[in-house]
Design a protein around this motif. Structure first.
Motif, PDB file in Angstrom:
ATOM      1  N   UNK A 140       7.315  36.810 -52.183  1.00  0.00           N
ATOM      2  CA  UNK A 140       8.519  37.635 -52.074  1.00  0.00           C
ATOM      3  C   UNK A 140       8.296  38.917 -51.270  1.00  0.00           C
ATOM      4  N   UNK A 141       7.096  39.513 -51.398  1.00  0.00           N
ATOM      5  CA  UNK A 141       6.878  40.848 -50.812  1.00  0.00           C
ATOM      6  C   UNK A 141       5.653  40.929 -49.916  1.00  0.00           C
ATOM      7  N   UNK A 142       4.784  39.934 -49.959  1.00  0.00           N
ATOM      8  CA  UNK A 142       3.570  39.980 -49.153  1.00  0.00           C
ATOM      9  C   UNK A 142       2.419  40.726 -49.786  1.00  0.00           C
ATOM     10  N   UNK A 143       2.658  41.276 -50.985  1.00  0.00           N
ATOM     11  CA  UNK A 143       1.600  42.014 -51.667  1.00  0.00           C
ATOM     12  C   UNK A 143       1.606  41.674 -53.157  1.00  0.00           C
ATOM     13  N   UNK A 144       0.528  42.088 -53.850  1.00  0.00           N
ATOM     14  CA  UNK A 144       0.433  41.917 -55.299  1.00  0.00           C
ATOM     15  C   UNK A 144       0.352  43.301 -55.929  1.00  0.00           C
ATOM     16  N   UNK A 184      -3.690  25.619 -58.764  1.00  0.00           N
ATOM     17  CA  UNK A 184      -2.410  26.128 -59.261  1.00  0.00           C
ATOM     18  C   UNK A 184      -1.470  26.472 -58.115  1.00  0.00           C
ATOM     19  N   UNK A 185      -1.997  27.145 -57.088  1.00  0.00           N
ATOM     20  CA  UNK A 185      -1.172  27.505 -55.935  1.00  0.00           C
ATOM     21  C   UNK A 185      -0.681  26.250 -55.216  1.00  0.00           C
ATOM     22  N   UNK A 186      -1.548  25.245 -55.116  1.00  0.00           N
ATOM     23  CA  UNK A 186      -1.118  23.989 -54.499  1.00  0.00           C
ATOM     24  C   UNK A 186       0.057  23.392 -55.259  1.00  0.00           C
ATOM     25  N   UNK A 187       0.008  23.444 -56.586  1.00  0.00           N
ATOM     26  CA  UNK A 187       1.108  22.908 -57.397  1.00  0.00           C
ATOM     27  C   UNK A 187       2.372  23.750 -57.211  1.00  0.00           C
ATOM     28  N   UNK A 188       2.215  25.065 -57.169  1.00  0.00           N
ATOM     29  CA  UNK A 188       3.366  25.943 -57.005  1.00  0.00           C
ATOM     30  C   UNK A 188       4.043  25.748 -55.636  1.00  0.00           C
ATOM     31  N   UNK A 221       2.476  35.233 -61.434  1.00  0.00           N
ATOM     32  CA  UNK A 221       3.140  36.445 -60.948  1.00  0.00           C
ATOM     33  C   UNK A 221       2.618  36.839 -59.569  1.00  0.00           C
ATOM     34  N   UNK A 222       1.298  36.737 -59.371  1.00  0.00           N
ATOM     35  CA  UNK A 222       0.730  37.102 -58.072  1.00  0.00           C
ATOM     36  C   UNK A 222       1.283  36.213 -56.971  1.00  0.00           C
ATOM     37  N   UNK A 223       1.356  34.921 -57.238  1.00  0.00           N
ATOM     38  CA  UNK A 223       1.906  33.993 -56.249  1.00  0.00           C
ATOM     39  C   UNK A 223       3.331  34.376 -55.889  1.00  0.00           C
ATOM     40  N   UNK A 259      -5.851  34.156 -55.056  1.00  0.00           N
ATOM     41  CA  UNK A 259      -4.480  33.752 -54.729  1.00  0.00           C
ATOM     42  C   UNK A 259      -4.221  33.900 -53.234  1.00  0.00           C
ATOM     43  N   UNK A 260      -4.602  35.034 -52.661  1.00  0.00           N
ATOM     44  CA  UNK A 260      -4.413  35.229 -51.222  1.00  0.00           C
ATOM     45  C   UNK A 260      -5.199  34.187 -50.422  1.00  0.00           C
ATOM     46  N   UNK A 261      -6.427  33.907 -50.860  1.00  0.00           N
ATOM     47  CA  UNK A 261      -7.238  32.912 -50.151  1.00  0.00           C
ATOM     48  C   UNK A 261      -6.574  31.541 -50.186  1.00  0.00           C
ATOM     49  N   UNK A 262      -6.007  31.180 -51.342  1.00  0.00           N
ATOM     50  CA  UNK A 262      -5.342  29.884 -51.468  1.00  0.00           C
ATOM     51  C   UNK A 262      -4.109  29.795 -50.573  1.00  0.00           C
TER      52      UNK A 262
END
Length: 320
Positions: free
Chosen positions: A196-200, A312-316, A189-191, A259-262
């Protein structure tokens, strides 16, 4: 040959891919096999796929020679309110699989859940009898009811599968959970929110003394859960119910920053009110006690949250 139920799901598909890579022949079971879930089987097309009723028919009619059943299929919606459905799908179906594995001397690994621990006031120790736990929702009750049934079987001295393990999965995240929608992990969800919005958006705390974003969970990378299951399958002497987590509680802000760091971005977090219906069954703190698994002989270190989130972010971010 190994059977995996819930094979098109999040944990099940990751397990099936690991088993296939190791050279195992598989029977893949899932229902309903939606288009979104079917995408998780794209690299497993060479294997036989059955729905959950076809699988039971196969077991009873053909009595296949299986070297293991990984029973991960279940209704996993924590908001499900139809108890008759949960009892039929999560409790009685699992009993049928257990009884078949017992009669046919087949090892069994099944999915329990950390939702069995409820609000955590009784701790997160996998040695605690199921009868002493109070889950916060009907999904958690269904998982706890089956664990309680297993413990009753053991106390009565009735036969069991030759090796078995019940897995109390904590807050699992990782690849292949696009189909889960609202039930997907906070990482997923965070990703999506950042893209989509630039924020979590995170829920404000509803617990006195816990600051917004400082709610803590045992976030466990799906690859670690696979490692736990495969180790227990390979060590039947360790049969029992086990937590599948890291043993560490990290904050939602920790996860969000990862998540932001990734993504190479500066964190931007907005806090929102938690829906009242959710607040009544919300776990603000979880941390798996993994000492039982360690004592059994499992010694691999957990994947650090930052490393798991980055993977996970790399996969997404992979090309569609």
């Amino acid at each position: 040959m190994i059977a995996v139920t819930g094979a098109a799901g999040f944990i099940g598909s990751n397990l099936a891919l690991r088993l296939a890579a190791a050279g195992h022949d598989l029977i893949l079971v899932d229902h309903p096999l939606t288009p979104a879930k079917a995408a998780n089987l794209a690299d497993l097309a060479r294997f036989r796929v059955l729905d959950h009723e076809q699988f039971l028919t196969l077991l009873e009619r053909d009595r296949p020679q299986l070297s293991g059943v990984f029973h991960l299929g279940a209704c996993s919606r924590t908001t499900e309110t139809d108890w008759a459905y949960l009892d039929r799908n999560n409790v009685r179906y699992t009993r049928t699989v257990w009884e078949w594995c017992t009669a046919n001397r087949c090892p069994l690994v099944y999915a329990s859940s950390a939702a069995t621990y409820g609000d955590g006031t009784r701790g997160f120790d996998d040695r605690t009898p199921a009868a002493e736990l109070l889950p916060l929702n009907l999904y958690g009750k269904s998982k706890n009811d089956f664990d309680a049934w297993v413990q009753d079987e053991l106390r009565a001295g009735r036969p069991t599968p030759p090796g078995w393990a019940g897995m109390k999965f904590f807050n699992v995240y990782g690849p292949r959970e696009d189909h889960k929608g609202g039930m997907a992990s906070v990482v997923w969800h965070a990703y999506r929110q950042v893209k989509d919005t630039g924020e979590v958006r995170l829920f404000r705390s509803t617990v006195a003394g816990v600051a917004d974003g400082e709610q803590r969970r045992d976030f466990v990378f799906v690859g670690d859960c696979i490692d736990h299951m495969l180790w227990l399958w390979a060590h039947p002497a360790a049969s029992g119910i086990y937590n599948s987590g890291t043993g560490h509680a990290r904050t939602f802000l920790d996860l969000t920053r990862a998540v932001f760091a990734a993504l190479g971005r500066e964190p931007a977090v907005r806090f929102v009110d938690m829906p009242a219906a959710l607040a009544a069954q919300y776990q603000s703190y979880t941390r798996a006690d993994v000492s039982k698994l360690r004592a059994a002989g499992y010694d691999a270190p957990p994947t650090a949250l930052e490393a798991g989130v980055a993977a996970t972010v790399e996969w997404l971010r992979r090309p569609a």
